[in-house]
Scaffold this motif. Sequence first.
Motif, PDB file in Angstrom:
ATOM      1  N   GLU A  68      55.160  41.834  35.359  1.00 19.65           N
ATOM      2  CA  GLU A  68      55.806  41.145  34.247  1.00 19.65           C
ATOM      3  C   GLU A  68      55.262  41.599  32.890  1.00 19.65           C
ATOM      4  O   GLU A  68      54.919  40.788  32.028  1.00 19.65           O
ATOM      5  N   ASN A  69      55.129  42.907  32.734  1.00 23.50           N
ATOM      6  CA  ASN A  69      54.643  43.526  31.496  1.00 23.50           C
ATOM      7  C   ASN A  69      53.224  43.087  31.134  1.00 23.50           C
ATOM      8  O   ASN A  69      52.865  43.028  29.952  1.00 23.50           O
ATOM      9  N   ALA A  70      52.425  42.787  32.148  1.00 21.96           N
ATOM     10  CA  ALA A  70      51.034  42.399  31.939  1.00 21.96           C
ATOM     11  C   ALA A  70      50.130  43.210  32.854  1.00 21.96           C
ATOM     12  O   ALA A  70      50.519  43.612  33.956  1.00 21.96           O
ATOM     13  N   ILE A  71      48.909  43.445  32.369  1.00 21.97           N
ATOM     14  CA  ILE A  71      47.919  44.229  33.095  1.00 21.97           C
ATOM     15  C   ILE A  71      46.640  43.407  33.177  1.00 21.97           C
ATOM     16  O   ILE A  71      46.173  42.880  32.162  1.00 21.97           O
ATOM     17  N   SER A  72      46.074  43.319  34.363  1.00 25.20           N
ATOM     18  CA  SER A  72      44.800  42.628  34.543  1.00 25.20           C
ATOM     19  C   SER A  72      43.683  43.661  34.526  1.00 25.20           C
ATOM     20  O   SER A  72      43.764  44.689  35.214  1.00 25.20           O
ATOM     21  N   VAL A  73      42.642  43.397  33.733  1.00 23.90           N
ATOM     22  CA  VAL A  73      41.501  44.318  33.645  1.00 23.90           C
ATOM     23  C   VAL A  73      40.197  43.550  33.812  1.00 23.90           C
ATOM     24  O   VAL A  73      40.122  42.362  33.514  1.00 23.90           O
ATOM     25  N   THR A  74      39.199  44.257  34.291  1.00 21.25           N
ATOM     26  CA  THR A  74      37.845  43.717  34.425  1.00 21.25           C
ATOM     27  C   THR A  74      36.887  44.689  33.756  1.00 21.25           C
ATOM     28  O   THR A  74      36.941  45.891  34.025  1.00 21.25           O
ATOM     29  N   LEU A  75      36.044  44.157  32.877  1.00 25.03           N
ATOM     30  CA  LEU A  75      35.054  44.984  32.184  1.00 25.03           C
ATOM     31  C   LEU A  75      33.660  44.461  32.500  1.00 25.03           C
ATOM     32  O   LEU A  75      33.389  43.269  32.328  1.00 25.03           O
ATOM     33  N   LYS A  76      32.793  45.358  32.937  1.00 24.78           N
ATOM     34  CA  LYS A  76      31.401  45.003  33.162  1.00 24.78           C
ATOM     35  C   LYS A  76      30.705  44.812  31.815  1.00 24.78           C
ATOM     36  O   LYS A  76      31.258  45.137  30.773  1.00 24.78           O
ATOM     37  N   GLN A  77      29.489  44.308  31.859  1.00 23.24           N
ATOM     38  CA  GLN A  77      28.738  44.097  30.613  1.00 23.24           C
ATOM     39  C   GLN A  77      28.630  45.402  29.827  1.00 23.24           C
ATOM     40  O   GLN A  77      28.402  46.461  30.394  1.00 23.24           O
ATOM     41  N   ASN A  78      28.861  45.309  28.538  1.00 19.51           N
ATOM     42  CA  ASN A  78      28.769  46.437  27.606  1.00 19.51           C
ATOM     43  C   ASN A  78      29.687  47.613  27.936  1.00 19.51           C
ATOM     44  O   ASN A  78      29.444  48.721  27.489  1.00 19.51           O
ATOM     45  N   GLN A  79      30.731  47.386  28.698  1.00 19.96           N
ATOM     46  CA  GLN A  79      31.646  48.451  29.085  1.00 19.96           C
ATOM     47  C   GLN A  79      32.744  48.637  28.052  1.00 19.96           C
ATOM     48  O   GLN A  79      33.242  47.675  27.461  1.00 19.96           O
ATOM     49  N   ILE A  80      33.135  49.892  27.861  1.00 19.65           N
ATOM     50  CA  ILE A  80      34.323  50.237  27.073  1.00 19.65           C
ATOM     51  C   ILE A  80      35.381  50.679  28.079  1.00 19.65           C
ATOM     52  O   ILE A  80      35.113  51.468  28.973  1.00 19.65           O
ATOM     53  N   LEU A  81      36.584  50.141  27.932  1.00 19.83           N
ATOM     54  CA  LEU A  81      37.685  50.472  28.832  1.00 19.83           C
ATOM     55  C   LEU A  81      38.857  50.970  28.003  1.00 19.83           C
ATOM     56  O   LEU A  81      39.251  50.332  27.026  1.00 19.83           O
ATOM     57  N   THR A  82      39.394  52.113  28.409  1.00 24.19           N
ATOM     58  CA  THR A  82      40.566  52.673  27.738  1.00 24.19           C
ATOM     59  C   THR A  82      41.721  52.673  28.727  1.00 24.19           C
ATOM     60  O   THR A  82      41.586  53.145  29.844  1.00 24.19           O
ATOM     61  N   VAL A  83      42.855  52.117  28.279  1.00 28.82           N
ATOM     62  CA  VAL A  83      44.041  51.989  29.120  1.00 28.82           C
ATOM     63  C   VAL A  83      45.203  52.711  28.461  1.00 28.82           C
ATOM     64  O   VAL A  83      45.435  52.566  27.261  1.00 28.82           O
ATOM     65  N   ALA A  84      45.928  53.513  29.274  1.00 36.28           N
ATOM     66  CA  ALA A  84      47.159  54.162  28.819  1.00 36.28           C
ATOM     67  C   ALA A  84      48.330  53.404  29.420  1.00 36.28           C
ATOM     68  O   ALA A  84      48.359  53.141  30.624  1.00 36.28           O
ATOM     69  N   ILE A  85      49.299  53.057  28.582  1.00 34.02           N
ATOM     70  CA  ILE A  85      50.445  52.258  28.990  1.00 34.02           C
ATOM     71  C   ILE A  85      51.723  53.056  28.731  1.00 34.02           C
ATOM     72  O   ILE A  85      51.929  53.564  27.630  1.00 34.02           O
ATOM     73  N   ASP A  86      52.555  53.150  29.763  1.00 34.00           N
ATOM     74  CA  ASP A  86      53.849  53.837  29.637  1.00 34.00           C
ATOM     75  C   ASP A  86      54.966  52.849  29.865  1.00 34.00           C
ATOM     76  O   ASP A  86      54.901  51.987  30.683  1.00 34.00           O
TER      77      ASP A  86
END
Length: 86
Positions: A68-86
């Motif tokens: 439904e046009n949503a993405i679930s993400v999990t980030l560990k402590q002090n993590q940087i996460l980069t997501v590409a969306i199409d």
Amino acid sequence: TASLYAIDNPALILSSVKKAEDSDSMIICLYNPTRITQTAIIQIGFPIKTAHMVNINEVAEAALPVAENAISVTLKQNQILTVAID
């Protein structure tokens, strides 16, 4: 009103939103400054087909489930996460 994106966890910091260098993907970078793992739902304000975790060079590393046009993400402590969306 419509939004391009919304992130449901205020503990996470949105560091950038931009167009990908070599494609039409939207790139979202999140940072978890906390000392605990954080989860979030990124709600996108337009129809999306796929989402991937990408590295610094915007090369896909892992697919992320899209519902439904949503993405679930999990980030560990002090993590940087980069997501590409199409």
